[in-house]
Design an enzyme around this catalytic site. Structure first.
Site, PDB file in Angstrom:
ATOM      1  N   GLY A   1      31.878  27.230  24.222  1.00 27.11           N
ATOM      2  CA  GLY A   1      31.478  28.579  24.564  1.00 27.11           C
ATOM      3  C   GLY A   1      31.398  29.413  23.313  1.00 27.11           C
ATOM      4  N   GLY A   2      30.840  30.606  23.441  1.00 28.83           N
ATOM      5  CA  GLY A   2      30.749  31.505  22.302  1.00 28.83           C
ATOM      6  C   GLY A   2      32.094  32.152  22.024  1.00 28.83           C
TER       7      GLY A   2
ATOM      8  N   GLY B   1      35.719  33.555  26.848  1.00 32.54           N
ATOM      9  CA  GLY B   1      36.728  33.228  27.851  1.00 32.54           C
ATOM     10  C   GLY B   1      37.005  31.734  27.937  1.00 32.54           C
ATOM     11  N   LYS B   2      36.561  30.982  26.909  1.00 30.00           N
ATOM     12  CA  LYS B   2      36.722  29.524  26.957  1.00 30.00           C
ATOM     13  C   LYS B   2      38.192  29.089  26.895  1.00 30.00           C
ATOM     14  CE  LYS B   2      35.505  29.200  22.072  1.00 30.00           C
ATOM     15  NZ  LYS B   2      35.893  30.632  21.903  1.00 30.00           N
TER      16      LYS B   2
ATOM     17  N   ALA C   1      44.931  26.670  14.774  1.00 28.66           N
ATOM     18  CA  ALA C   1      44.727  27.847  13.913  1.00 28.66           C
ATOM     19  C   ALA C   1      45.781  27.932  12.809  1.00 28.66           C
ATOM     20  CB  ALA C   1      44.767  29.116  14.748  1.00 28.66           C
TER      21      ALA C   1
ATOM     22  N   HIS D   1      47.329  35.356  22.132  1.00 34.02           N
ATOM     23  CA  HIS D   1      47.043  34.094  22.815  1.00 34.02           C
ATOM     24  C   HIS D   1      48.323  33.463  23.356  1.00 34.02           C
ATOM     25  CE1 HIS D   1      42.804  33.039  22.595  1.00 34.02           C
ATOM     26  NE2 HIS D   1      42.729  33.566  21.383  1.00 34.02           N
TER      27      HIS D   1
END
Lengths: 169, 169, 169
Positions: free
Chosen positions: C2-3, C7-8, C29, C43
């Site tokens: 997804g971009g 919301g992926k 990350a 997150h």
């Protein structure tokens, strides 16, 4: 249609291979630097040796008219590069004329024609009039083309999503 | 939803036309330069003359509340421009308040409301905090909005792909 | 897939939650600045407290081999960040080796593994060799990965579109 490195060229080549007909590959890329050269050569290596390759950065409509035949498959890779080449000529009359020629030629073509093109409008657009013009012209072309062809597929991760018509496999 | 020049505005206008009701067009664009002016005028020329156009760059929720009615169609073009206008105010409280107002107003609206918005997150994101904030706010809005509306379509080359619900034609 | 802000991650977390199994969350990350730190913490706050979080920016294949089990769900968020971390090592041999390791490990894994990744190729590509390499490596990885996994979803506005296989709900 698909993003950069989405596997759209490979998918198009697979469709062409499955047609069991002579394949004419029209490459629109102009080789401008070493990196590009390597990229083009990698693409050529990926294609079956018996395919005929034609390099045509500008006169695409004419090339299609000359080569299309009911027993042939033509694969054009890619339209966004062609639009880019036209923009680089800095001649708006030529740009409009060539795009119109393409749109007029398409309904007359016999045989299978497969176009590869980049989706370029789904990100943040960098500044610059030329970039905007490129996105405008590409997007307009995609819309007009999609009206006159049977199948439109969006390629994501090498897989096809149906936008118009059914995917071939 | 769709990329730049994907034909999303035109698609939305076609849906609105098919509803056979009075159409109110809410334009969120602020005209900032000549190029933009030309773009906006081209858009206006594309629309039926009997549509009522309202320019509302900021107070979108209020405008929707004032104009929505069970026998009317409202077309908002576009949400990403509205988010951009809000960001340009450099007032985070206003930004959050306006977005929340919109999300609260939507479930109460009668009649058909069509939102046009840009998918902006599927490319390489240019550097800069404002760009990132724009993508964040647009993306969050899309996610929240998608929960509370019946249909979400992704427009590619002027054609609709179903994300939620059925396409109208 | 997804971009940015599509919301992926949230969608992947919802799938993981629905599996009713122990969830191991592999975060790729590397925290480089304050903005990023805030983003990562947001997150973490979004995830159930009983999930086990592992931070692994480079040795993803090894981490998957060590943690995968038939009664566990592993969620990797995200692959594009991992590719980015590998590129930052400026070591092409390492890059190729790690990607190959991942592709070889995947068919051997038992249990459910969910990968989150960014679609990054559908916009205008900014100049720069590193950017191009990032798009190339990400895109190639997506294509290869899509061949060997059961489901590929494109997330738009928090909603899933089926690219390969069925969506879980």
């Amino acid at each position: 249609m698909g993003g950069a490195r989405s596997g759209k060229s490979r998918y198009a080549e697979t469709i062409a291979s499955h047609c069991d007909q002579e394949v004419i590959y029209i490459a629109t890329a102009k080789v401008l630097d070493k990196e590009m050269e390597a990229r083009v050569e990698r693409h050529i290596d990926d294609r079956p040796a018996h395919w005929k390759t034609i390099e045509e950065p500008i006169a695409l409509a004419e090339s299609l008219e000359n080569h299309a035949a009911s027993n042939k498959v033509i694969l054009v890779d890619c339209l966004t590069m062609w639009v880019n080449n036209l923009l680089m000529q800095e001649d708006d009359i030529l740009l409009t004329a060539e795009i119109n020629k393409l749109l007029q030629v398409i309904p007359k073509l016999t045989g299978t024609v497969i176009f590869v093109s980049n989706e370029v409008g789904m990100g943040i657009m960098p500044l610059g009039e030329l970039t905007r013009k490129f996105v405008d012209e590409s997007g307009r072309l995609h819309q007009q083309l999609a009206q006159s062809i049977d199948n439109v597929l969006l390629i994501v991760a090498g897989l096809a999503m149906e936008v118009k018509g059914k995917k071939p496999f």
